[in-house]
Design a protein around this motif. Structure first.
Motif, PDB file in Angstrom:
ATOM      1  N   ASP A  17      14.198   2.188  -5.359  1.00  0.00           N
ATOM      2  CA  ASP A  17      14.802   2.874  -6.491  1.00  0.00           C
ATOM      3  C   ASP A  17      15.338   4.237  -6.061  1.00  0.00           C
ATOM      4  OD1 ASP A  17      14.208   0.808  -8.234  1.00  0.00           O
ATOM      5  OD2 ASP A  17      12.296   1.688  -8.852  1.00  0.00           O
ATOM      6  N   LEU A  18      16.357   4.695  -6.758  1.00  0.00           N
ATOM      7  CA  LEU A  18      16.962   5.993  -6.478  1.00  0.00           C
ATOM      8  C   LEU A  18      16.071   7.116  -7.006  1.00  0.00           C
ATOM      9  CD1 LEU A  18      19.436   7.627  -5.516  1.00  0.00           C
ATOM     10  CD2 LEU A  18      20.446   7.260  -7.771  1.00  0.00           C
ATOM     11  N   GLY A  19      15.714   8.053  -6.115  1.00  0.00           N
ATOM     12  CA  GLY A  19      14.960   9.227  -6.525  1.00  0.00           C
ATOM     13  C   GLY A  19      13.504   8.995  -6.826  1.00  0.00           C
ATOM     14  N   ALA A  20      12.955   7.890  -6.340  1.00  0.00           N
ATOM     15  CA  ALA A  20      11.568   7.544  -6.664  1.00  0.00           C
ATOM     16  C   ALA A  20      10.640   7.613  -5.462  1.00  0.00           C
ATOM     17  CB  ALA A  20      11.508   6.148  -7.291  1.00  0.00           C
ATOM     18  N   GLY A  21      11.054   8.324  -4.410  1.00  0.00           N
ATOM     19  CA  GLY A  21      10.178   8.517  -3.266  1.00  0.00           C
ATOM     20  C   GLY A  21      10.572   7.759  -2.014  1.00  0.00           C
ATOM     21  N   ARG A  22      11.484   6.776  -2.166  1.00  0.00           N
ATOM     22  CA  ARG A  22      11.902   5.983  -0.999  1.00  0.00           C
ATOM     23  C   ARG A  22      13.425   5.872  -0.938  1.00  0.00           C
ATOM     24  NH1 ARG A  22       9.738   0.727  -2.498  1.00  0.00           N
ATOM     25  NH2 ARG A  22      10.710  -0.005  -0.567  1.00  0.00           N
ATOM     26  N   THR A  23      14.112   6.929  -1.342  1.00  0.00           N
ATOM     27  CA  THR A  23      15.570   6.870  -1.395  1.00  0.00           C
ATOM     28  C   THR A  23      16.187   6.690  -0.022  1.00  0.00           C
ATOM     29  OG1 THR A  23      15.537   8.243  -3.380  1.00  0.00           O
ATOM     30  CG2 THR A  23      17.628   8.048  -2.231  1.00  0.00           C
ATOM     31  N   ALA A  24      15.567   7.249   1.019  1.00  0.00           N
ATOM     32  CA  ALA A  24      16.088   7.044   2.375  1.00  0.00           C
ATOM     33  C   ALA A  24      16.145   5.553   2.707  1.00  0.00           C
ATOM     34  CB  ALA A  24      15.227   7.790   3.388  1.00  0.00           C
ATOM     35  N   GLU A  25      15.120   4.811   2.292  1.00  0.00           N
ATOM     36  CA  GLU A  25      15.121   3.361   2.525  1.00  0.00           C
ATOM     37  C   GLU A  25      16.272   2.696   1.782  1.00  0.00           C
ATOM     38  OE1 GLU A  25      11.368   1.392   1.876  1.00  0.00           O
ATOM     39  OE2 GLU A  25      10.279   3.231   2.368  1.00  0.00           O
ATOM     40  N   ARG A  26      16.571   3.196   0.589  1.00  0.00           N
ATOM     41  CA  ARG A  26      17.680   2.648  -0.195  1.00  0.00           C
ATOM     42  C   ARG A  26      18.992   2.785   0.579  1.00  0.00           C
ATOM     43  NH1 ARG A  26      18.635   1.811  -5.711  1.00  0.00           N
ATOM     44  NH2 ARG A  26      20.785   2.106  -6.427  1.00  0.00           N
ATOM     45  N   TRP A  27      19.253   3.977   1.101  1.00  0.00           N
ATOM     46  CA  TRP A  27      20.507   4.184   1.822  1.00  0.00           C
ATOM     47  C   TRP A  27      20.552   3.357   3.100  1.00  0.00           C
ATOM     48  CZ3 TRP A  27      22.174   5.402  -2.287  1.00  0.00           C
ATOM     49  CH2 TRP A  27      22.003   6.601  -2.979  1.00  0.00           C
ATOM     50  N   LEU A  28      19.444   3.223   3.795  1.00  0.00           N
ATOM     51  CA  LEU A  28      19.454   2.452   5.040  1.00  0.00           C
ATOM     52  C   LEU A  28      19.584   0.956   4.772  1.00  0.00           C
ATOM     53  CD1 LEU A  28      16.847   4.435   7.150  1.00  0.00           C
ATOM     54  CD2 LEU A  28      19.344   4.485   7.314  1.00  0.00           C
ATOM     55  N   ALA A 223      19.227  12.977   3.508  1.00  0.00           N
ATOM     56  CA  ALA A 223      19.713  13.022   2.129  1.00  0.00           C
ATOM     57  C   ALA A 223      18.743  12.331   1.190  1.00  0.00           C
ATOM     58  CB  ALA A 223      21.090  12.367   2.045  1.00  0.00           C
ATOM     59  N   GLY A 224      18.199  11.199   1.621  1.00  0.00           N
ATOM     60  CA  GLY A 224      17.235  10.491   0.782  1.00  0.00           C
ATOM     61  C   GLY A 224      15.987  11.320   0.524  1.00  0.00           C
ATOM     62  N   ARG A 225      15.483  11.982   1.545  1.00  0.00           N
ATOM     63  CA  ARG A 225      14.295  12.826   1.363  1.00  0.00           C
ATOM     64  C   ARG A 225      14.602  14.004   0.439  1.00  0.00           C
ATOM     65  NH1 ARG A 225      13.963  12.338   7.428  1.00  0.00           N
ATOM     66  NH2 ARG A 225      12.670  10.499   7.830  1.00  0.00           N
ATOM     67  N   ASP A 226      15.797  14.595   0.593  1.00  0.00           N
ATOM     68  CA  ASP A 226      16.177  15.713  -0.282  1.00  0.00           C
ATOM     69  C   ASP A 226      16.265  15.269  -1.744  1.00  0.00           C
ATOM     70  OD1 ASP A 226      16.304  17.487   1.806  1.00  0.00           O
ATOM     71  OD2 ASP A 226      18.487  17.433   2.000  1.00  0.00           O
ATOM     72  N   ILE A 227      16.825  14.099  -1.964  1.00  0.00           N
ATOM     73  CA  ILE A 227      16.924  13.586  -3.335  1.00  0.00           C
ATOM     74  C   ILE A 227      15.534  13.390  -3.926  1.00  0.00           C
ATOM     75  CG2 ILE A 227      17.559  11.549  -4.707  1.00  0.00           C
ATOM     76  CD1 ILE A 227      20.036  11.302  -2.839  1.00  0.00           C
ATOM     77  N   ASP A 228      14.635  12.838  -3.159  1.00  0.00           N
ATOM     78  CA  ASP A 228      13.276  12.613  -3.663  1.00  0.00           C
ATOM     79  C   ASP A 228      12.561  13.926  -3.946  1.00  0.00           C
ATOM     80  OD1 ASP A 228      13.554   9.854  -3.565  1.00  0.00           O
ATOM     81  OD2 ASP A 228      12.796   9.710  -1.516  1.00  0.00           O
ATOM     82  N   ASP A 229      12.867  14.959  -3.175  1.00  0.00           N
ATOM     83  CA  ASP A 229      12.236  16.270  -3.387  1.00  0.00           C
ATOM     84  C   ASP A 229      12.839  17.010  -4.579  1.00  0.00           C
ATOM     85  OD1 ASP A 229      10.563  15.887  -1.225  1.00  0.00           O
ATOM     86  OD2 ASP A 229      11.810  17.027   0.186  1.00  0.00           O
ATOM     87  N   HIS A 230      14.122  16.760  -4.865  1.00  0.00           N
ATOM     88  CA  HIS A 230      14.825  17.483  -5.939  1.00  0.00           C
ATOM     89  C   HIS A 230      15.672  16.503  -6.748  1.00  0.00           C
ATOM     90  CE1 HIS A 230      13.659  21.091  -3.684  1.00  0.00           C
ATOM     91  NE2 HIS A 230      14.183  20.508  -2.617  1.00  0.00           N
TER      92      HIS A 230
END
Length: 300
Positions: A17-28, A223-230
């Motif tokens: 899911d987007l912004g739920a802690g694993r966004t980097a996995e989503r992009w990859l 970018a995924g980690r930044d989204i999850d943080d903010h």
């Protein structure tokens, strides 16, 4: 397999899911879609994943079993209007997945000029679609064209006036296409790795392609980690999207240039899949609106 069957296979895969802690996995995951298969199908799958995220952000569930498109392009020549009786009429351009997707999230204008998002069927007796205006073979399999609705009943409105553009997930989700651009470019590296190199220039190109792919993967992870943080910081999300999209577009362009300079014309005339990949990629990255996005980044 058909485009629809390939698309169903990708959409059936689990994605973070987007912004739920694993966004980097989503992009990859999206990176891998475009790396390992059709760029056009990856683009359609990214749109479906984006639609599901949009619906969830709006407190809605996607229609069970449906594959979605997102039709939100703005063209002053065309307009879809939702009238007071809840019916949709008008025309929308640059709609992808015509004849392929089941439903679409469509940006429309309400009776008082509101900017609304509706969840509607992508086909039916009150819907006419036309893909004849798509003159290029690039991204042809996305079946992109113009769709028209005539007094089409709308039961699902997602959010209120301007919600689609103002929600936190808009700019966060804008990195999804860049993940696909990066994967599409990395596919050139996979081709180069599989070929027996014949000179130093091809070794250099192979090195460039590996470095560019690693760069893009690092950008997507960060970018995924930044989204999850903010996840709700709109200014940070917009800045991040512009930066990632610019850097990935530049990286993809460098990858195509390095590959074509080292391997020459032969791969493009003898390998239809490779030729289609490059053609698709070079059109697809134009979703990064070049200097316009850079100017907006500079003004933030």
């Amino acid at each position: 397999m058909t485009v629809r069957a390939d698309l169903e296979a990708l959409c059936a895969q689990p994605i973070a899911d987007l912004g739920a802690g694993r966004t980097a996995e989503r992009w990859l995951t999206m990176f891998d879609w475009a790396l390992g298969g059709s760029v056009s199908v990856a683009r359609l799958a990214e749109a479906h994943a984006d639609a599901v995220a949009i619906l969830r952000e709006g407190g809605r569930d996607p229609v069970k079993g449906a594959i979605y498109g997102v039709w939100a392009s703005v063209d002053p020549r065309y307009e879809l209007r939702l009238d007071g009786s809840g019916t949709l009429s008008g025309t929308k351009s640059l709609c992808s997945g015509l004849g392929i997707v089941d439903r679409a999230l469509v940006a429309v204008v309400g009776e008082r000029g509101e900017q609304l998002l509706v969840d509607v069927e992508a086909s039916g007796p009150t819907v006419i679609s036309d893909v004849t205006g798509w003159a290029t073979p690039a991204m042809f399999d996305t079946a992109t064209g113009t769709v028209g609705y005539t007094q089409h009943p709308v039961e699902i409105v997602v959010g209120d006036d301007a919600w689609y553009l103002e929600r936190p997930g808009f700019w966060n989700g804008a990195i999804g296409p860049a993940a696909c651009w990066a994967g599409a470019a990395a596919g050139l590296g996979a081709y180069a790795d599989a070929k027996a190199v014949t000179d130093q220039h091809q070794l250099v190109a192979r090195g460039v392609l590996r470095a560019e792919a690693a760069l893009c993967q690092t950008l997507l992870r960060d970018a995924g980690r930044d989204i999850d943080d903010h996840p709700t910081d709109q200014v940070a999300a917009r800045r991040r999207a512009y930066v990632v999209r610019h850097l990935v577009e530049r990286s993809a362009t460098r990858s195509v240039d390095a590959f074509s300079r080292a391997f020459g014309p032969r791969p493009f005339v003898s390998d239809g899949h490779l030729a289609q990949r490059v053609s698709d990629l070079m059109l697809y990255v134009r979703q990064q609106h070049g200097d316009r996005e850079l100017a907006e980044l500079g003004g933030l």
